[in-house]
Write a protein that holds these residues in place. Sequence first.
Motif, PDB file in Angstrom:
ATOM      1  N   UNK A   1       0.566  -0.851  -0.265  1.00  0.00           N
ATOM      2  CA  UNK A   1       0.019  -0.449  -0.137  1.00  0.00           C
ATOM      3  C   UNK A   1       0.235   1.040   0.401  1.00  0.00           C
ATOM      4  N   UNK A   2       0.693   2.052  -0.771  1.00  0.00           N
ATOM      5  CA  UNK A   2       1.583   3.379  -1.088  1.00  0.00           C
ATOM      6  C   UNK A   2       0.221   4.417   0.218  1.00  0.00           C
ATOM      7  N   UNK A   3       0.498   4.719   1.140  1.00  0.00           N
ATOM      8  CA  UNK A   3      -0.648   5.385   1.874  1.00  0.00           C
ATOM      9  C   UNK A   3      -0.811   7.047   1.598  1.00  0.00           C
ATOM     10  N   UNK A   4      -1.606   7.352   1.171  1.00  0.00           N
ATOM     11  CA  UNK A   4      -2.496   8.613   0.834  1.00  0.00           C
ATOM     12  C   UNK A   4      -0.903   9.310   2.020  1.00  0.00           C
ATOM     13  N   UNK A   5      -1.501  11.005   1.717  1.00  0.00           N
ATOM     14  CA  UNK A   5      -0.417  11.687   2.269  1.00  0.00           C
ATOM     15  C   UNK A   5      -1.004  12.293   3.218  1.00  0.00           C
ATOM     16  N   UNK A   6      -2.295  12.632   3.969  1.00  0.00           N
ATOM     17  CA  UNK A   6      -3.718  13.058   4.868  1.00  0.00           C
ATOM     18  C   UNK A   6      -3.512  11.822   6.304  1.00  0.00           C
ATOM     19  N   UNK A   7      -2.801  10.558   5.324  1.00  0.00           N
ATOM     20  CA  UNK A   7      -2.946   9.309   6.729  1.00  0.00           C
ATOM     21  C   UNK A   7      -1.751   8.771   6.815  1.00  0.00           C
ATOM     22  N   UNK A   8      -0.823   9.477   5.970  1.00  0.00           N
ATOM     23  CA  UNK A   8       0.585   8.845   6.062  1.00  0.00           C
ATOM     24  C   UNK A   8       1.555  10.651   7.567  1.00  0.00           C
ATOM     25  N   UNK A   9       0.619  12.020   7.540  1.00  0.00           N
ATOM     26  CA  UNK A   9       0.950  13.147   8.361  1.00  0.00           C
ATOM     27  C   UNK A   9       0.148  11.962  10.098  1.00  0.00           C
ATOM     28  N   UNK A  10      -0.511  11.520  10.152  1.00  0.00           N
ATOM     29  CA  UNK A  10      -1.565  11.313  10.783  1.00  0.00           C
ATOM     30  C   UNK A  10      -0.114   9.750  11.209  1.00  0.00           C
ATOM     31  N   UNK A  11      -0.176   9.592  10.851  1.00  0.00           N
ATOM     32  CA  UNK A  11       0.459   7.448  11.347  1.00  0.00           C
ATOM     33  C   UNK A  11       1.720   8.332  11.791  1.00  0.00           C
TER      34      UNK A  11
ATOM     35  N   UNK B   1       5.088  10.319  18.209  1.00  0.00           N
ATOM     36  CA  UNK B   1       4.858  10.298  20.011  1.00  0.00           C
ATOM     37  C   UNK B   1       5.054   9.390  20.775  1.00  0.00           C
ATOM     38  N   UNK B   2       5.208   8.265  20.135  1.00  0.00           N
ATOM     39  CA  UNK B   2       5.518   6.665  20.536  1.00  0.00           C
ATOM     40  C   UNK B   2       6.599   6.504  20.872  1.00  0.00           C
ATOM     41  N   UNK B   3       7.679   6.779  19.790  1.00  0.00           N
ATOM     42  CA  UNK B   3       8.667   7.212  20.068  1.00  0.00           C
ATOM     43  C   UNK B   3       9.196   7.455  21.332  1.00  0.00           C
ATOM     44  N   UNK B   4       8.597   8.750  21.169  1.00  0.00           N
ATOM     45  CA  UNK B   4       8.666   9.518  22.929  1.00  0.00           C
ATOM     46  C   UNK B   4       8.257   9.834  23.560  1.00  0.00           C
ATOM     47  N   UNK B   5       7.659   8.947  23.993  1.00  0.00           N
ATOM     48  CA  UNK B   5       6.370   8.758  25.371  1.00  0.00           C
ATOM     49  C   UNK B   5       6.564   7.094  25.523  1.00  0.00           C
ATOM     50  N   UNK B   6       7.085   6.245  24.786  1.00  0.00           N
ATOM     51  CA  UNK B   6       6.828   4.669  24.891  1.00  0.00           C
ATOM     52  C   UNK B   6       7.785   4.543  25.984  1.00  0.00           C
ATOM     53  N   UNK B   7       8.025   3.171  25.835  1.00  0.00           N
ATOM     54  CA  UNK B   7       9.196   2.338  26.734  1.00  0.00           C
ATOM     55  C   UNK B   7       9.707   2.095  25.427  1.00  0.00           C
ATOM     56  N   UNK B   8      11.088   1.961  25.958  1.00  0.00           N
ATOM     57  CA  UNK B   8      12.512   1.440  24.731  1.00  0.00           C
ATOM     58  C   UNK B   8      11.834   0.045  24.574  1.00  0.00           C
ATOM     59  N   UNK B   9      11.059  -0.996  25.599  1.00  0.00           N
ATOM     60  CA  UNK B   9      10.835  -2.223  24.575  1.00  0.00           C
ATOM     61  C   UNK B   9      10.036  -1.879  23.220  1.00  0.00           C
ATOM     62  N   UNK B  10       9.209  -1.160  23.048  1.00  0.00           N
ATOM     63  CA  UNK B  10       7.759  -0.834  22.480  1.00  0.00           C
ATOM     64  C   UNK B  10       8.945  -0.087  20.931  1.00  0.00           C
ATOM     65  N   UNK B  11      10.139  -0.007  21.119  1.00  0.00           N
ATOM     66  CA  UNK B  11      10.668   0.925  20.077  1.00  0.00           C
ATOM     67  C   UNK B  11      11.133   0.502  18.910  1.00  0.00           C
ATOM     68  N   UNK B  12      11.354  -1.193  18.789  1.00  0.00           N
ATOM     69  CA  UNK B  12      11.858  -2.098  17.424  1.00  0.00           C
ATOM     70  C   UNK B  12       9.927  -2.024  16.941  1.00  0.00           C
ATOM     71  N   UNK B  13       9.225  -2.806  17.421  1.00  0.00           N
ATOM     72  CA  UNK B  13       7.908  -2.282  16.451  1.00  0.00           C
ATOM     73  C   UNK B  13       7.314  -0.399  16.023  1.00  0.00           C
ATOM     74  N   UNK B  14       7.419  -0.403  17.049  1.00  0.00           N
ATOM     75  CA  UNK B  14       7.346   1.652  16.037  1.00  0.00           C
ATOM     76  C   UNK B  14       8.295   1.520  15.137  1.00  0.00           C
ATOM     77  N   UNK B  15       9.715   1.281  15.643  1.00  0.00           N
ATOM     78  CA  UNK B  15      10.739   2.312  14.388  1.00  0.00           C
ATOM     79  C   UNK B  15       9.883   1.176  13.138  1.00  0.00           C
ATOM     80  N   UNK B  16       9.863  -0.467  13.079  1.00  0.00           N
ATOM     81  CA  UNK B  16       9.406  -0.835  11.660  1.00  0.00           C
ATOM     82  C   UNK B  16       8.281  -0.323  11.017  1.00  0.00           C
ATOM     83  N   UNK B  17       6.731  -0.054  12.329  1.00  0.00           N
ATOM     84  CA  UNK B  17       6.216   0.968  11.329  1.00  0.00           C
ATOM     85  C   UNK B  17       6.614   1.538  10.761  1.00  0.00           C
ATOM     86  N   UNK B  18       7.379   2.668  11.127  1.00  0.00           N
ATOM     87  CA  UNK B  18       8.458   3.889  11.047  1.00  0.00           C
ATOM     88  C   UNK B  18       8.650   3.224   9.519  1.00  0.00           C
ATOM     89  N   UNK B  19       9.654   2.801   9.373  1.00  0.00           N
ATOM     90  CA  UNK B  19       9.955   2.147   8.135  1.00  0.00           C
ATOM     91  C   UNK B  19       9.298   1.728   7.131  1.00  0.00           C
TER      92      UNK B  19
END
Length: 1060
Positions: free
Chosen positions: A84-94, A100-118
């Motif tokens: 899927x190519x995410x549309x720009x509006x959804x991309x900005x939100x996601x 925000x999740x990387x800044x606020x959540x514990x480090x044990x969640x960061x790998x999954x968050x970074x996978x989503x970011x990638x």
Amino acid sequence: GCAVESSVSCPGAPCSLPGDVCPVLAAACVQQGRSTGLSPAGVPSPRDVCAVLVQGCQLVLLDQEHLVSKVCQLIHHLLNRYQVMVDEQSLNFLLSYCISALRQCSSWTHVEILQALAALVYNNGPKCQKFLPDLLGKAGLLLQLSDPAQPDVELRRAAVRSMANLCLSVPGQPYLDESYRSVCFQTFLSVLQSSKTTDVDDITFCMLLQSALKGVQSLLNGGKMKLMQIDQIGALLAVLKKCMFHGLPGLSIEVPTALYPAPLPQYDKRSPAKQEQSEPAASNRRKKCKGKQKKGEFGEEGREDSGDAGEESVLGAAMVKLQLGDVQSSPCPQPRVSDVCAGKEPPSWQPCKRLSSSESESYQANVRQGALACFLSTIKSIEKRVLYGYWSAFVPDAPGIGSPQSVSLMTIALKDPSPKTRACALQVLSAFLEGSKQFLSVAEDANDHKRAFTPFSVTIASSIRELHRCLLLALVAESSSQTLTQIIKCLANLVSNAPYSRLKPGLLTRVWNQIKPYISHKGLHSLCCSPPLLLNICEIQLHRRQQQSYRRYRMPCSQFFWLQEPSLTLNNSWPCYLIVLALLVKGYFPMAQSYFLGLGEVACRCMEEMDPSIQLHGAKLLEELGTGVLQQHKPDSATAPEQRVPVSVVVTFWTMMLNGPLPGTLQNSPHATLQTSACDALSSILPEAFSLLQGDQQILCVTLLLGLNHSENPLVKAAAARALGVYILFPCLRQDVMFVADTANAILNSLHDKSPNVRAKAAWSLGNLTDTLIINMETMGQSFQEELSDVLLLKLLRSATEASKDRDKVKSNAVRALGNVLHFLQPCHVANPRFREAIEESLQALIATVGSEATMKVRWNACYALGNVFRNPALPLGEAPWATQAFSVLSSVVKSCKNFKVRIKSAMALSIPSRRECYGSPEQFCHIWSALVEALQRSEDTEDFLEFKYSSSLRSQLCQALLHLLQLARSSDLPLLGSSLREHGHAIRPYVLQYLSSPGHEGDSGAHTDLGHRERALQGAIEHLSAVERELQGKARLRVSLFLEDVLTHHTSATELAEA
């Protein structure tokens, strides 16, 4: 569809559901993404996927870390699975959510968050510009998480992967700013420079290296980053060299943090205990199977890099392009192909099994492949002159006595257990060799050097010889057909760039002997990759042009002549064979003529095929066969008449062609390139054979060419115009006034075409046509001149004058045509008022061209054309104002032009008028004489060393012109001639003596080569001047004849002394 779509609001809108329901719906979204809602039975639209992801993120608050992890896994999974190519509006939100999740959540969640970011930023880099400060700024999240001090290697790898995906370029979209590119490059470089610690497993470290290599390659492939700084280049090449050998069995090398340009091998240090086995042993080991890879273990691409080198690798087009994504894989089941290319891992909630040592080796092989792919992109980003400073770090050199073999790209090509990695190394080496002709041209080892040091030329020669040895060894040992293809391509690049004339003989012979097995009836597919190699071998031999090469390389021809067997089935490999066959016919025609008619049948058969590429190469083979016959039958051919192809056989050959597919190809082919080649082939017919063809076949040829001259395609029209220029010289056609008129009108039509190429070919044909006018005038006399229309002659004159103002490629032949037409004019034309203005314009065009700054070819053709004008007795040469201008410009050029060939042509033109009155007044006559004397004295003055080879020819032509003037001199000319000889006689004498005693050189351009003729010319000048001086009854201050008699006496004495 999606069950929750109806409750999706705009991205960023607050959730309308009670807070205690959010966890339940988030879990439902996750479950729905896994099963029913997005089942394979109905692939959802990108809009549905984006709606689910946005809704999931809206429902899951950042303090619900377990669900944050799950929703990030969902983002990663859905974007990978459904591409899927995410549309720009959804991309900005996601993206905002993930940051925000990387800044606020514990480090044990960061790998999954970074996978989503990638997954989100993949191919979306241009849309992420406003998030770059948060991700890549001074305190950017990706920079912090990818820092070398980061203890969690898996987290560091995920951050590097996200950064690499951000660096991917999108055509037509803005790229990363220089500051961000620099930050990313340094991050990737630091990752590649790092070493594996004991607490990190091999697989994780390999995947970290792959991510960094992918990032570097993305930066380089974007075309925005050029490696210019030596320290930057050296550091990158050092890590690439280290990664190229990562995990290679039996090898351990130490590479410094940077490589530096040097002509000699450097930095390859291995302990004796870790040296590899000998190359033949390694090659034999490669052929042993280690067991088959489990199906699907490395994804849908079915990789073979688990060590099973006994089976042929499936090296698809993507592998040939060496995109780094092709060499990345995951140990988890069922990743999609695009996951691998995008560098995205499968969802981490799927359990991964523990990997065996063979699986670890495959990951190490992937790192090596990734490093080679990155190296290929690096080569394209570095100037060649800079790249070759690192030649010795990557290209093998012959080992010194007692020294180990240096590691290089050939080490991988010979020793790596993975066929794909071997192919990668060979493709990189091929790119390294491409365009290396100038660098390798310094190599020289033909003479044994006896010096206290090894010259750079000998070092490079040694490297070239070692490359030959290693590549031929790899050719023998290789078991993978796809890798074999890369070896042959690499050999082709090496052969095309190596300076064999400066190397000890034998290298090409060994290459040919190794290649021969792949040129066979049974191995048609094997040659598809080797025409460049065979072409290069043949071209190098043809360049030598020695009879010895024909005897020595007889095998290349005979190896291919089985192609004429009628039982063969044509296939996709035939174009490859036909290319080589045409070149062999071109260079080895004395042997090819034994198969002349059979090869004609091959060409015929190919042109009857439906495949345009086979038709095209069949036409090119036909052209080479026709050209070979033409060369044999030239008047100056070295081939004895009895050894030439008989004219009767040539007639049979062309009868077969004209009764075959050739006319249809010319008339009906929709392919312009094919029509052009067929037109060129038709123009290669032997004139003697054409005259013996049946009348209807002659008419067919002429009709086809006249028709194609009106083609709308410029390639076809240019070829037809050129072919008409060939036919107009045929003896059986040039005397036909109607054919001459039809051809002239066709050529004039093309001369006004908008295509410069068409006009250039038409101008060449116009020059040939006007040559025909002169030949017919001399052989047929008045009858031909009277039959040729005055209207057509005037059109020729005006069109040639107009063309003489065109670009140089047109102008050079236009002025040649002008000279011929002005030579052809009769007194009735000169007296005709309709011609008067056209004649004046054409003469002024010639005079202006001689003195212009046009190319030298244009100027010497213009000088030659003025000489032709001077041959026409109908033109008022002695009294017309234009004649004074013509003599003046020729006198200037003969003294001062930088190009000696232009001086020779101008001197020749000045010696053409046959009567004294043509030269005008005594002042003008003596001005011409003085110019020739000055030119003789300056005949060695040039700034261009290459012009010296023409100086002897120039002096001969100048002496001939001076003697010609003396044979025509009148009594009124003698005072000025005598004055000139008094001043310059001592300088002229040695040149005239040399002219009388030295035979003419090849290319004297009109200077007489018969010594007897030169002596007779001198004697004639003495007799003429003596008679004139007798009329003056001693009134001449200096008897010019005495000067010449003294020269003749000196020459005679020297000749008698030499004979004694």
